[in-house]
Design a protein around this motif. Structure first.
Motif: not given
Length: 130
Positions: A78-107
């Motif tokens: 999925r990431t390969e197809v989206l990147e081939a279409a010119g997008y950058l894909v960032l992935r975060f785990w649910n627990n990162d978003v729920l437990g470290n939203i500031d770090g996710v937003l900084e990234e």
């Protein structure tokens, strides 16, 4: 034509049924809250429905739950197809978003270009010429 409707219908359903992590991230990035960048949620792109899209920055953000730990190959494709279409894909785990939203937003901010486009640009004929 029916094939084009399926991602749209799925996107509508996913927008109604956000996970807790998706809802948390959406709260922080909607309405140009993150550095003035416009994000959309659950958008069909390249045959997939992506969690969040910033079209101006060509950035896709995916928020993955535990089921993605066993879908590594499918997610990589999925990431390969989206990147081939010119997008950058960032992935975060649910627990990162729920437990470290500031770090996710900084990234995310560190990945975005420094200046967002103006939300209401003037039409080409009305722009100043020197």
């Amino acid at each position: 034509m029916a094939r084009a409707q399926r991602p749209t219908n799925l996107a509508r359903r996913l927008r109604r049924d956000l996970t807790d992590a998706e809802r948390t991230l959406w709260h922080h990035i909607r309405d140009r809250r993150l550095g003035g960048w416009k994000f959309k949620r659950q958008v069909p792109v390249g045959g997939y429905v992506v969690d969040f899209l910033c079209a101006d920055a060509r950035l896709i953000i995916e928020v993955d739950g535990g089921q993605h730990a066993v879908r590594v190959a499918a997610d990589a494709k999925r990431t390969e197809v989206l990147e081939a279409a010119g997008y950058l894909v960032l992935r975060f785990w649910n627990n990162d978003v729920l437990g470290n939203i500031d770090g996710v937003l900084e990234e995310i901010v560190a990945t975005l270009p420094p200046d967002p486009p103006h939300p209401n640009p003037l039409p080409a004929g009305e722009r100043g010429h020197g």
